[in-house]
Write an enzyme that holds these catalytic residues in place. Structure first.
Site, PDB file in Angstrom:
ATOM      1  N   GLY A  65      23.264   7.922  50.252  1.00 20.97           N
ATOM      2  CA  GLY A  65      23.433   9.615  48.420  1.00 20.97           C
ATOM      3  C   GLY A  65      24.735   9.216  48.940  1.00 20.97           C
ATOM      4  O   GLY A  65      25.902   8.653  49.998  1.00 20.97           O
ATOM      5  N   CYS A  92      22.736   5.656  56.665  1.00 22.86           N
ATOM      6  CA  CYS A  92      23.998   5.595  56.367  1.00 22.86           C
ATOM      7  C   CYS A  92      24.094   6.483  55.804  1.00 22.86           C
ATOM      8  O   CYS A  92      24.278   7.633  56.468  1.00 22.86           O
ATOM      9  CB  CYS A  92      24.656   4.911  54.349  1.00 22.86           C
ATOM     10  SG  CYS A  92      25.727   5.384  53.891  1.00 22.86           S
ATOM     11  N   TYR A  93      23.795   7.856  54.242  1.00 24.13           N
ATOM     12  CA  TYR A  93      24.027   9.243  54.717  1.00 24.13           C
ATOM     13  C   TYR A  93      22.701   9.900  55.590  1.00 24.13           C
ATOM     14  O   TYR A  93      22.761  10.658  56.642  1.00 24.13           O
ATOM     15  CB  TYR A  93      24.130   9.173  53.096  1.00 24.13           C
ATOM     16  CG  TYR A  93      23.555  11.420  52.895  1.00 24.13           C
ATOM     17  CD1 TYR A  93      24.469  11.844  52.813  1.00 24.13           C
ATOM     18  CD2 TYR A  93      22.326  11.785  52.767  1.00 24.13           C
ATOM     19  CE1 TYR A  93      24.894  13.012  52.993  1.00 24.13           C
ATOM     20  CE2 TYR A  93      22.613  13.387  53.175  1.00 24.13           C
ATOM     21  CZ  TYR A  93      23.837  13.847  53.131  1.00 24.13           C
ATOM     22  OH  TYR A  93      23.526  14.991  52.148  1.00 24.13           O
ATOM     23  N   HIS A 179      23.574  -0.918  55.065  1.00 19.35           N
ATOM     24  CA  HIS A 179      22.487  -0.734  54.450  1.00 19.35           C
ATOM     25  C   HIS A 179      22.084  -1.694  54.569  1.00 19.35           C
ATOM     26  O   HIS A 179      22.053  -3.095  53.459  1.00 19.35           O
ATOM     27  CB  HIS A 179      23.145  -0.534  52.667  1.00 19.35           C
ATOM     28  CG  HIS A 179      23.587   0.743  52.039  1.00 19.35           C
ATOM     29  ND1 HIS A 179      22.969   1.575  51.846  1.00 19.35           N
ATOM     30  CD2 HIS A 179      25.043   1.103  52.248  1.00 19.35           C
ATOM     31  CE1 HIS A 179      23.630   2.860  51.838  1.00 19.35           C
ATOM     32  NE2 HIS A 179      24.666   2.667  52.026  1.00 19.35           N
ATOM     33  N   GLU A 181      19.280  -2.192  52.844  1.00 23.39           N
ATOM     34  CA  GLU A 181      18.049  -2.550  51.730  1.00 23.39           C
ATOM     35  C   GLU A 181      18.981  -3.619  50.770  1.00 23.39           C
ATOM     36  O   GLU A 181      18.721  -3.706  49.719  1.00 23.39           O
ATOM     37  CB  GLU A 181      17.958  -1.423  51.002  1.00 23.39           C
ATOM     38  CG  GLU A 181      18.586  -0.618  50.162  1.00 23.39           C
ATOM     39  CD  GLU A 181      19.387   0.864  51.095  1.00 23.39           C
ATOM     40  OE1 GLU A 181      19.782   0.136  52.012  1.00 23.39           O
ATOM     41  OE2 GLU A 181      20.693   1.687  51.105  1.00 23.39           O
ATOM     42  N   ASP A 237       3.374  -3.837  29.908  1.00 22.63           N
ATOM     43  CA  ASP A 237       2.740  -2.330  31.140  1.00 22.63           C
ATOM     44  C   ASP A 237       1.544  -2.294  30.530  1.00 22.63           C
ATOM     45  O   ASP A 237       0.351  -2.219  31.080  1.00 22.63           O
ATOM     46  CB  ASP A 237       3.425  -1.131  31.417  1.00 22.63           C
ATOM     47  CG  ASP A 237       5.241  -1.745  31.609  1.00 22.63           C
ATOM     48  OD1 ASP A 237       5.470  -2.788  32.351  1.00 22.63           O
ATOM     49  OD2 ASP A 237       5.369  -0.862  31.425  1.00 22.63           O
ATOM     50  N   LYS A 409       8.409  -2.291  38.580  1.00 23.14           N
ATOM     51  CA  LYS A 409       7.803  -3.463  37.170  1.00 23.14           C
ATOM     52  C   LYS A 409       7.595  -4.269  38.333  1.00 23.14           C
ATOM     53  O   LYS A 409       6.646  -5.427  37.696  1.00 23.14           O
ATOM     54  CB  LYS A 409       9.435  -3.217  36.840  1.00 23.14           C
ATOM     55  CG  LYS A 409       8.936  -4.016  35.873  1.00 23.14           C
ATOM     56  CD  LYS A 409       8.626  -3.112  34.150  1.00 23.14           C
ATOM     57  CE  LYS A 409       8.506  -4.075  32.996  1.00 23.14           C
ATOM     58  NZ  LYS A 409       8.253  -3.262  31.963  1.00 23.14           N
TER      59      LYS A 409
END
Ligand code: XMP
Length: 553
Positions: A65, A92-93, A179, A181, A237, A409
């Site tokens: 965050g 992290c946060y 991180h 990710e 979409d 997506k």
């Protein structure tokens, strides 16, 4: 804890919940979890522990965050969650927050770490089973964990993070300062996989096939025997949503494609080819270009254009919808498929009649997960205000079918490919609802739309040929409202310039102008001027967003 297979229609058992503390970290984490074939959902940090437990999560990930845990106010989480027996990973946060809430210390050391950092694994942790020595990770922190809470051990360190990883194996609570990710963390994917598979015991069962199967079931259960409509735009979409719904309910689905005269080159043919001929979907192709050009005659204000196009689209869609829902509705077919579901607007969709006795139906919408998260509620089924089919009249009694509302997506594209949609549709760049009109500065006439469409087709063709189409967020041509002098052959010309707009972006919120190679620009310029009558000059837009927008109007 062993989760049951994910159910894309609304998993009640076993998701990984990613707690959002702001910024975009949570979305990226949720995507990484899904890439490991485990279903994940994002939840706000304000959710109570009992709300979280009620979702029966297999694990919880506390995201990064933008704030410092020592700031007041800083977002927190209901601490009762630490006693719920659910595996937790703080990133992290999230790692700092669980440290603080469980009695450890987080200090402002004065030396943060930003960017690539060397991680040294100092203890044994199941998170680092594939990665015993450590390696390069991505850090972004000003504060650092200095004392671990009671019951925890520190398992890694970095130059300016004395505790770069910690855990309490007994309670299955883990934290990492880096991180995992982001792609710059060498073994980030392994860290997630160890947490998901070994600590949370999630099976890797969230696959594109399972998404399709569960959505097919969910759509059948939702609509029963009622008629279902889908407005096709030519974009990815609505195309994937239509193909998925068609797989579920076959010819109960009718697709409506309104050709506004403002579509890209060959778009209408491709929609026909794909949906009518390849998928055998009942397609109503409304050729309404004349009506749109008539309504737009003399209009130059960008907002007025958008409004006119949006309203006319709705009117046409409504005309078609009213005819279809009333004429094609077959009460006998409906009663066999009824499941008693009552739609959001009070109309009973299952038996095909609204509360007023009027025929009702369903409308497919290609809402994606980021729209759901941004709307702040995972139950909101509001039609996007900027969407072309927004604001349908209430008396049509439509309920929404949103088969993509849990998907990112990239998942939508993968599902589209799996359903057999053509590459060109699945990987198509975004295109605005009002079509070419917002790229024609000044009056929109059939002649000016033809000029732009021809120039745009050359831009797309050459960008594809250069292998750049997928790397660019959007690449297209714009037609300004000025004319300039030129010379061609022996004669003087006085014609339009065409502007090339090509941008890179992750989400269209910000964008940078693309550094297209000079030889590509040269080809674009010479082809557009030689092949498109009415154009005698080509310019390049080198404006980022902000301060510019991607579209010109
Ligand atoms: P801007 O021009 O605001 O565009 O930077 C951001 C993204 O949104 C698309 N866009 C639209 N999409 N209806 C849409 O469905 C619209 O009226 C509209 N206007 C812009 C644009 O193509 C870009 O991807």
């Amino acid at each position: 804890m062993s989760p049951s297979p994910p159910d894309a229609g609304g998993p009640a058992d076993g998701p990984i919940l990613v707690v959002d503390f702001g910024a975009q970290y949570a979305q990226l984490i949720a995507r990484r979890v899904r890439e490991a074939h485990v279903y994940s959902e994002i939840v706000p940090h304000t959710a109570s522990a009992s709300d979280l437990v009620a979702r029966r999560p297999s694990g919880i990930i506390l995201s990064g965050g933008p704030k410092s845990v020592n700031e007041t106010p800083a977002p927190t989480i209901d601490p009762a969650i630490y006693d719920a027996g659910i595996p937790i990973l703080g990133i992290c946060y999230g790692a700092q927050l669980l440290t603080l809430q469980l009695g450890g210390e987080v200090s402002r050391t004065g030396r943060g770490e930003y960017g690539r950092t060397a991680l040294t694994v100092t203890g044994s942790s199941p998170l680092f089973a594939d990665w015993p020595g450590g390696g390069e990770v991505w850090m972004s922190h000003g504060d650092a964990i200095t004392t671990v809470p009671s019951g925890f051990v520190a398992t890694a360190t970095s130059p300016d993070a004395p505790v770069a990883a910690l855990h309490d194996a007994e309670r299955a609570i883990y934290g990492v300062q880096f991180h995992p990710e982001v792609v710059h963390t060498e073994r980030g994917r392994d860290v997630f996989e160890r947490f998901l598979y070994d600590i949370c015991h999630c099976p890797p069962s969230w696959t594109h096939t399972s998404i399709i199967e569960s959505q097919v079931e969910a759509v059948r259960a939702q609509v029963g025997g009622s008629p279902v409509l889908c407005a096709l735009s030519g974009g990815v979409d609505s195309a994937v949503a239509a193909a998925l719904v068609h797989k579920a309910i076959g010819d109960q689905l009718t697709c409506v494609y309104v050709d506004t005269g403002l579509m890209r080159a060959h778009e209408s043919e491709q929609v026909e080819e794909t949906f009518r001929r390849q998928f055998h979907i009942d397609l109503v192709h409304v050729k309404a270009a004349d009506r749109f050009f008539e309504a737009l005659a003399g209009v130059t204000d960008p907002e007025a254009k958008r409004k006119i196009i949006g309203e006319l689209f709705i009117r046409i869609f409504e005309e078609v919808a009213r005819d279809l829902v009333i004429e094609e509705f077959d009460p006998d077919a409906a009663s066999t498929g009824a499941n008693g579901a009552t739609g959001a607007n009070g109309a009973t969709g299952a038996d095909g009649t609204g509360t007023s006795g009027e025929p009702s139906g369903y409308l497919v919408q290609g809402t994606l997960y980021p729209d759901v998260i941004e709307s702040g509620s995972d139950s909101a089924a509001t039609i996007k205000s900027h969407h072309n089919v927004g604001g349908l009249p209430d008396d049509l009694a439509f309920d929404l079918v949103e088969p993509l509302r849990l998907l990112f997506k990239d998942e939508v594209r993968a599902v589209g490919e799996e359903l057999g949609l053509p590459h060109d549709i699945v990987w198509r760049q975004p295109f605005p609802g009002p079509g070419l009109a917002v790229r024609i500065v000044g009056e929109v006439t059939p002649e000016r739309a033809d000029i732009l469409r021809a120039a745009d087709a050359i831009v797309v063709e050459e960008i594809r040929r250069a292998g750049l189409y997928r790397d660019l967020w959007q690449s297209f041509a714009v037609l300004p409202a000025v004319r300039t002098v030129g010379v061609m052959g022996d004669g003087r010309t006085y014609a339009y310039p065409v502007v090339i707009r090509a941008v890179t972006s992750d989400d269209a919120m910000t964008a940078d102008w693309a550094r297209l190679p000079y030889d590509l620009l040269e080809r674009l310029s010479s082809r557009i001027i030689n092949e498109v009558e009415g154009v005698n000059r080509v310019a390049l837009d080198i404006t980022s967003k902000p301060p510019g927008t991607i579209e010109w109007e």
